[in-house]
Scaffold this active site. Structure first.
Site, short mmCIF file in Angstrom:
data_model
loop_
_atom_site.label_atom_id
_atom_site.label_comp_id
_atom_site.label_asym_id
_atom_site.label_seq_id
_atom_site.Cartn_x
_atom_site.Cartn_y
_atom_site.Cartn_z
N HIS A 269 -7.81 0.27 -4.30
CA HIS A 269 -8.65 1.13 -3.48
C HIS A 269 -9.05 2.31 -4.35
O HIS A 269 -8.17 2.99 -4.88
CB HIS A 269 -7.89 1.68 -2.27
CG HIS A 269 -7.49 0.68 -1.26
ND1 HIS A 269 -6.74 1.02 -0.15
CD2 HIS A 269 -7.72 -0.66 -1.17
CE1 HIS A 269 -6.53 -0.06 0.59
NE2 HIS A 269 -7.11 -1.09 -0.02
N TYR B 265 -15.19 4.51 7.59
CA TYR B 265 -15.60 3.13 7.36
C TYR B 265 -17.03 2.82 7.78
O TYR B 265 -17.34 1.75 8.27
CB TYR B 265 -14.61 2.17 8.04
CG TYR B 265 -13.29 2.14 7.31
CD1 TYR B 265 -13.16 1.41 6.14
CD2 TYR B 265 -12.21 2.89 7.75
CE1 TYR B 265 -11.97 1.40 5.44
CE2 TYR B 265 -11.01 2.90 7.05
CZ TYR B 265 -10.90 2.14 5.89
OH TYR B 265 -9.72 2.15 5.19
N CYS C 275 -3.91 2.57 -4.58
CA CYS C 275 -4.85 3.38 -3.81
C CYS C 275 -4.88 4.77 -4.41
O CYS C 275 -3.92 5.53 -4.28
CB CYS C 275 -4.46 3.43 -2.34
SG CYS C 275 -5.57 4.44 -1.34
N HIS D 248 0.84 -1.19 0.00
CA HIS D 248 0.00 0.00 0.00
C HIS D 248 0.88 1.24 0.00
O HIS D 248 1.91 1.29 0.68
CB HIS D 248 -0.89 0.00 1.24
CG HIS D 248 -1.96 1.04 1.24
ND1 HIS D 248 -1.70 2.37 1.53
CD2 HIS D 248 -3.29 0.96 1.00
CE1 HIS D 248 -2.83 3.05 1.45
NE2 HIS D 248 -3.81 2.23 1.12
N ASP E 166 -13.01 3.09 -1.11
CA ASP E 166 -12.21 3.39 0.06
C ASP E 166 -12.98 4.37 0.94
O ASP E 166 -14.21 4.45 0.86
CB ASP E 166 -10.85 3.93 -0.37
CG ASP E 166 -9.76 3.65 0.65
OD1 ASP E 166 -10.05 3.08 1.70
OD2 ASP E 166 -8.61 4.02 0.38
N HIS E 167 -12.30 5.11 1.75
CA HIS E 167 -12.92 5.93 2.79
C HIS E 167 -14.20 6.62 2.31
O HIS E 167 -14.20 7.29 1.28
CB HIS E 167 -11.95 7.01 3.27
CG HIS E 167 -10.65 6.46 3.72
ND1 HIS E 167 -9.52 7.24 3.83
CD2 HIS E 167 -10.27 5.20 4.10
CE1 HIS E 167 -8.50 6.51 4.24
NE2 HIS E 167 -8.93 5.26 4.41
#
Length: 358
Positions: free
Chosen positions: A272, A331, A245, A207, A317-318
């Site tokens: 991501h 999350y 990501c 990552h 993702d977030h």
């Protein structure tokens, strides 16, 4: 691609497997044994129990995020060999349970850095945010205290109490560690684990550092196209790949995200996908996945993944905190479910346009 959602386990996550199963197109979860510490061996029994629980809900374990790398490995200490042996045993146990993708990072001390966990946006949602000015005004050991009131009672990944208790000592240990040292220690780690990855067909997906520049003077190496290609060339094995990501690489506006994706064909093992809204190059906040809500062209990012034939797990993702939800910042269920639907819609449109020659 295989649409997934990150899930921390029923003891730690407000989102249930039953809820995840009801998100259209989501077939699996990216999960972990969240109560394990870096350096511990994950037993096959615990991995199997986790897998059985997920499968009983009609889903599959698409990968692990994360099997955390102990700081002694990153620092290149003599103790690293035993810790890498433990890591290898965990990988073996995962492989024997038919789990073939592991996301990990090689970031010193902090897995990620944000200066706000609940910045309020114009639509009333709250999001994770970062300003360099705020970081520059803090000493590292005060970092978590400055945001802890907005955790909603969650233990934040990368900010676990055991880690935070030793922040000052860790910074002292890293004071003479350079980018070159970190690259060498990563090379040592990867060379040791590749044989077990080859045997069990486990894709290691590193990552990126978040944000993609040095924070508090700590070295950061997984930050751009040049460095990620260096990492792959120094241990040239197809199992040595990346988690792409968009939000982490995208923190640095100099990174051309679609170009980076196309340059990594065959080596992106996990993706991501998220959006950021920039107020300045060093002041950004999470946004909805919709392109127009942030600063990224999400269509071009997803199209680049499609164009390189990406078939691995992907996850929104977030997400924003919306509709009154209280959950681990970034999350919650609702906005990530919207994100999954949006990414699936982009993928379907791109796929059908390609099939029809449009």
């Amino acid at each position: 691609m295989e649409m997934t959602l990150r899930w921390y386990g029923k003891e730690f996550d407000t989102v249930t497997l039953e809820q995840i199963r009801q998100i259209p197109g989501v077939k699996g979860v990216i999960t972990t044994l969240y109560d394990t510490k870096p350096g511990e061996v994950w037993s096959r029994e615990r991995i199997k129990a986790m897998k059985d629980e997920v499968e009983a809900a009609g889903l599959k374990v698409a990968g692990i995020e994360s099997v955390n790398v102990h700081e002694d490995i990153k620092l290149g200490k003599p103790s690293r060999d035993q810790l890498i042996d433990n890591y290898i045993e965990t990988l073996k146990n995962l492989g024997e349970e038919d789990i073939h993708m592991v996301c990990y990072n090689f970031m010193p001390v902090f897995d990620w850095t944000r200066t706000e966990l609940a910045r309020k946006r114009a639509d009333g949602s709250t999001v994770l945010a970062y300003t360099q000015e705020a970081v520059d005004a803090l000493v590292p050991e005060e970092m978590f205290n400055s945001i802890s009131s907005d955790t909603n009672g969650s233990i934040m990944p990368g900010w676990e109490p055991d880690r935070l208790a030793h922040v000052k000592e860790l910074f002292e240990e890293y004071k003479d560690i350079t980018d070159e040292d970190l690259f060498e220690n990563l090379k040592y780690f990867l060379e040791r684990i590749m044989p077990v990855c080859d045997k069990y067909d486990i894709n290691m997906a590193i990552h990126p550092d978040d944000p993609a520049w040095p924070v508090f003077g700590l070295p950061r190496i997984i930050i751009n196209k040049e460095n990620i290609h260096r990492m792959m060339k120094m241990v040239d094995n197809p199992h040595n790949g990346v988690t792409f990501c968009s939000g982490s690489y995208g923190t640095n506006l100099e990174n051309d995200l679609p170009d980076m994706i196309r340059s990594l064909k065959g080596r992106i093992h996990f993706a991501h996908v998220r959006n950021l809204k920039f107020n300045s190059p060093t002041d950004f906040e999470e946004a909805a996945h919709l392109s127009s809500d942030g600063s990224f062209d999400m269509y071009e990012i997803v199209k680049a993944l499609y164009d390189i034939g990406f078939t691995g797990p992907i996850r929104p993702d977030h997400g924003r905190m919306i509709w009154g939800e209280k959950a681990m910042p970034g999350y919650g269920l609702y906005d990530r479910a919207l994100g999954a639907a949006y990414i699936n819609g982009l993928w379907e449109a791109i796929e059908k346009s390609h099939e029809r020659g449009v």
